[in-house]
Design a protein around this motif. Sequence first.
Motif, PDB file in Angstrom:
ATOM      1  N   SER A 102       6.446  12.793   1.180  1.00 10.53           N
ATOM      2  CA  SER A 102       5.025  12.457   1.069  1.00 10.53           C
ATOM      3  C   SER A 102       4.164  13.614   0.597  1.00 10.53           C
ATOM      4  CB  SER A 102       4.515  11.966   2.432  1.00 10.53           C
ATOM      5  OG  SER A 102       5.262  10.837   2.849  1.00 10.53           O
ATOM      6  N   HIS A 126       7.772  10.236  -5.052  1.00  9.63           N
ATOM      7  CA  HIS A 126       7.079   9.773  -3.854  1.00  9.63           C
ATOM      8  C   HIS A 126       6.629   8.335  -4.046  1.00  9.63           C
ATOM      9  CE1 HIS A 126       3.375   9.960  -1.014  1.00  9.63           C
ATOM     10  NE2 HIS A 126       4.387   9.266  -0.510  1.00  9.63           N
ATOM     11  N   PRO A 127       7.329   7.377  -3.452  1.00  8.04           N
ATOM     12  CA  PRO A 127       6.888   5.982  -3.527  1.00  8.04           C
ATOM     13  C   PRO A 127       5.641   5.787  -2.680  1.00  8.04           C
ATOM     14  CG  PRO A 127       8.802   6.182  -2.092  1.00  8.04           C
ATOM     15  CD  PRO A 127       8.561   7.544  -2.664  1.00  8.04           C
ATOM     16  N   MET A 128       4.550   5.299  -3.302  1.00  2.00           N
ATOM     17  CA  MET A 128       3.295   5.115  -2.569  1.00  2.00           C
ATOM     18  C   MET A 128       3.301   3.741  -1.894  1.00  2.00           C
ATOM     19  SD  MET A 128       1.709   7.818  -2.482  1.00  2.00           S
ATOM     20  CE  MET A 128       0.333   7.153  -1.563  1.00  2.00           C
ATOM     21  N   ALA A 129       4.297   3.576  -1.053  1.00  2.00           N
ATOM     22  CA  ALA A 129       4.408   2.339  -0.267  1.00  2.00           C
ATOM     23  C   ALA A 129       5.276   2.688   0.923  1.00  2.00           C
ATOM     24  CB  ALA A 129       5.075   1.241  -1.080  1.00  2.00           C
ATOM     25  N   GLY A 130       5.110   1.938   1.965  1.00  2.00           N
ATOM     26  CA  GLY A 130       5.930   2.219   3.143  1.00  2.00           C
ATOM     27  C   GLY A 130       5.478   1.347   4.291  1.00  2.00           C
ATOM     28  N   SER A 131       5.530   1.929   5.468  1.00  2.00           N
ATOM     29  CA  SER A 131       5.201   1.126   6.639  1.00  2.00           C
ATOM     30  C   SER A 131       5.020   2.052   7.832  1.00  2.00           C
ATOM     31  CB  SER A 131       6.360   0.159   6.898  1.00  2.00           C
ATOM     32  OG  SER A 131       6.254  -0.401   8.186  1.00  2.00           O
ATOM     33  N   HIS A 132       4.424   1.534   8.865  1.00  5.22           N
ATOM     34  CA  HIS A 132       4.373   2.275  10.128  1.00  5.22           C
ATOM     35  C   HIS A 132       5.732   2.158  10.838  1.00  5.22           C
ATOM     36  CE1 HIS A 132       3.332  -1.916  10.879  1.00  5.22           C
ATOM     37  NE2 HIS A 132       3.810  -1.767  12.091  1.00  5.22           N
ATOM     38  N   SER A 185      -3.815   9.096   2.412  1.00  3.95           N
ATOM     39  CA  SER A 185      -2.651   8.847   3.272  1.00  3.95           C
ATOM     40  C   SER A 185      -2.602   9.768   4.488  1.00  3.95           C
ATOM     41  CB  SER A 185      -1.362   9.006   2.444  1.00  3.95           C
ATOM     42  OG  SER A 185      -0.227   8.881   3.246  1.00  3.95           O
ATOM     43  N   HIS A 189      -3.939   8.809   8.499  1.00  2.19           N
ATOM     44  CA  HIS A 189      -3.001   8.745   9.622  1.00  2.19           C
ATOM     45  C   HIS A 189      -3.510   9.553  10.812  1.00  2.19           C
ATOM     46  CE1 HIS A 189      -0.232   6.733   6.919  1.00  2.19           C
ATOM     47  NE2 HIS A 189       0.513   6.452   7.966  1.00  2.19           N
ATOM     48  N   ARG A 222      -3.287   0.348  12.633  1.00  2.00           N
ATOM     49  CA  ARG A 222      -1.858  -0.032  12.468  1.00  2.00           C
ATOM     50  C   ARG A 222      -0.990   1.219  12.276  1.00  2.00           C
ATOM     51  NH1 ARG A 222       1.262  -0.345   8.036  1.00  2.00           N
ATOM     52  NH2 ARG A 222      -0.465  -0.238   6.562  1.00  2.00           N
ATOM     53  N   ILE A 223      -1.432   2.136  11.420  1.00  2.00           N
ATOM     54  CA  ILE A 223      -0.574   3.269  11.054  1.00  2.00           C
ATOM     55  C   ILE A 223      -0.461   4.314  12.169  1.00  2.00           C
ATOM     56  CG2 ILE A 223      -0.817   2.974   8.573  1.00  2.00           C
ATOM     57  CD1 ILE A 223      -3.051   5.015   8.581  1.00  2.00           C
ATOM     58  N   MET A 230       8.031  12.380  11.182  1.00  2.00           N
ATOM     59  CA  MET A 230       7.644  12.352   9.754  1.00  2.00           C
ATOM     60  C   MET A 230       6.251  12.924   9.558  1.00  2.00           C
ATOM     61  SD  MET A 230       6.984   9.104   7.288  1.00  2.00           S
ATOM     62  CE  MET A 230       5.532   9.254   6.262  1.00  2.00           C
ATOM     63  N   TRP A 231       5.300  12.486  10.397  1.00  2.00           N
ATOM     64  CA  TRP A 231       3.905  12.883  10.153  1.00  2.00           C
ATOM     65  C   TRP A 231       3.637  14.319  10.553  1.00  2.00           C
ATOM     66  CZ3 TRP A 231       0.989  11.052   6.636  1.00  2.00           C
ATOM     67  CH2 TRP A 231       1.305   9.786   6.136  1.00  2.00           C
ATOM     68  N   ILE A 291      -0.458  -1.841  -1.316  1.00  2.00           N
ATOM     69  CA  ILE A 291      -0.635  -2.908  -0.327  1.00  2.00           C
ATOM     70  C   ILE A 291      -1.872  -3.680  -0.755  1.00  2.00           C
ATOM     71  CG2 ILE A 291      -1.026  -3.334   2.118  1.00  2.00           C
ATOM     72  CD1 ILE A 291       1.597  -1.968   1.660  1.00  2.00           C
TER      73      ILE A 291
HETATM   74  O1  LIG Z   1       1.930   1.272   4.587  1.00  2.00           O
HETATM   75  C1  LIG Z   1       1.933   2.106   5.464  1.00  2.00           C
HETATM   76  O2  LIG Z   1       1.996   1.855   6.676  1.00  2.00           O
HETATM   77  C2  LIG Z   1       1.881   3.535   5.082  1.00  2.00           C
HETATM   78  O3  LIG Z   1       1.426   4.321   5.847  1.00  2.00           O
HETATM   79  C3  LIG Z   1       2.475   3.945   3.767  1.00  2.00           C
HETATM   80  C4  LIG Z   1       2.042   5.315   3.327  1.00  2.00           C
HETATM   81  C5  LIG Z   1       0.530   5.399   3.346  1.00  2.00           C
HETATM   82  O4  LIG Z   1      -0.120   4.481   2.847  1.00  2.00           O
HETATM   83  O5  LIG Z   1      -0.031   6.398   3.860  1.00  2.00           O
HETATM   84  C6  LIG Z   1       2.609   6.320   4.236  1.00  2.00           C
HETATM   85  C7  LIG Z   1       3.223   7.441   3.806  1.00  2.00           C
HETATM   86  C8  LIG Z   1       3.569   7.607   2.436  1.00  2.00           C
HETATM   87  O6  LIG Z   1       3.948   8.821   2.002  1.00  2.00           O
HETATM   88  C9  LIG Z   1       3.075   6.632   1.515  1.00  2.00           C
HETATM   89  C10 LIG Z   1       2.488   5.512   1.959  1.00  2.00           C
END
Ligand SMILES: O=C(O)C(=O)C[C@]1(C(=O)O)C=C[C@@H](O)C=C1
Length: 368
Positions: A102, A126-132, A185, A189, A222-223, A230-231, A291
């Motif tokens: 990230s 760095h894929p700009m997508a992911g999840s909590h 991002s 968080h 949510r996040i 990771m964070w 998203i």
């Molecule tokens: O969709 C999420 O829950 C994310 O947090 C994805 C998310 C972000 O949007 O900050 C988190 C970390 C990344 O490096 C890229 C994307």
Amino acid sequence: MSFKEKKLEKIMIIGLGLIGSSVALGIKREHPDVHILGLDRAETLDIALEAGIIDEKVNELNVAEQAGIILLAVPIQATLDYMEALSQLDLKKNVLITDTSSTKTEIMLKAKEVFKGKNVTFVGGHPMAGSHKSGVLAADVNLFENAYYVLTEKNEDLQELLSGLHAKFIIVEPKEHDQVTSQVSHFPHILASSLVQQSDDYAKNHPLVKHLAAGGFRDMTRIAEADSIMWTSVLLSNPEEILGRIEDFKQQLDTISQKISEKDEQAIKEFFENGKIIRQHMEILKGKGAIPSFYDLYVSIPDEKGVILRILALLQDISIVNIKINEENREDIHGQLQISFKTEKDLSRAREMIEFATDFEVEGEQDD
Ligand SMILES: O=C(O)C(=O)C[C@]1(C(=O)O)C=C[C@@H](O)C=C1
Ligand SMILES: NC(=O)c1ccc[n+]([C@@H]2O[C@H](COP(=O)([O-])OP(=O)(O)OC[C@H]3O[C@@H](n4cnc5c(N)ncnc54)[C@H](O)[C@@H]3O)[C@@H](O)[C@H]2O)c1
């Protein structure tokens, strides 16, 4: 050696959690014959092998010497450690190495240091997508659908390998990447986690805080459930930019605090109007950012028996990607049905059918 020739090589993915596994699924979607070596903890590899995410478990890093392409999908500090360790191995000539971290500045400095003079191509990713959510069980082949995938330089082989992710590649300089992601991002968080901790403190004297929180609080926090390892790695990898965002935000709060103290109605109204216009014009609302990644229809539904089935019956001939029920604490509205479609055309057809057959409030992509 072209990708086609590399494809006959083995691909190694280090870290089969949310990102590594989702990338592996995307690779296999487009290149089912690619042989993926996986390195992670034993129990993760067992799951990944069982699920067909990888083809072979490895527990020694030197197996990387068999790979034509190596993808790192571990926390940032571990990524840096692996880059160091990989540089000591007798890797294939012209091996391509990439990461998914990230942050990019620290990674690219490391790559310059450890791979200098070696027959290695390192491309930051760095894929700009992911999840909590995290871990192999959170793997999702559609995670990167329609999302931006940042690369530090164009690389045909890598982009071909990752074509099955259905992401959009964008070339960004490392420093600019870390500045932008600190804003959209990393700092968000921190905010989400701060907000839930502040609310938990406040609940000590106001227990209803834990019960009356509604959709707004849910969307904002949510996040906060994201992985702490990771964070922590992210904040320690991009401290200056993140501290700058924190200081800037303090000024934002000071400004609005002053307007509230002065009961400056016009200024407060402009504050919210400005925020609304900016949010409505951000790409994330158009499904072009990460998203909501598809075209989402939001249907406000009353608390009536069978109402959801009734709506889905109306849409039985339309391809639906995802359905989510967002609870609402509003008096007349039980919740909001979020229905995701792959195309704007499907969303429009669904909206017409629901508006024709019901009097439910419907919002969708068309709403600017
Ligand atoms: O969709 C999420 O829950 C994310 O947090 C994805 C998310 C972000 O949007 O900050 C988190 C970390 C990344 O490096 C890229 C994307
Ligand atoms: N989570 C997100 O939304 C997201 C989005 C984009 C990029 N990223 C980046 O992707 C990378 C991976 O994040 P994730 O969300 O997949 O995390 P995750 O916790 O889901 O997965 C990390 C995986 O790495 C493994 N791992 C950790 N240390 C290891 C080591 N030393 N050796 C081998 N395996 C090790 C863990 O067991 C786990 O399976 C991070 O660099 C993160 O910054 C995350």
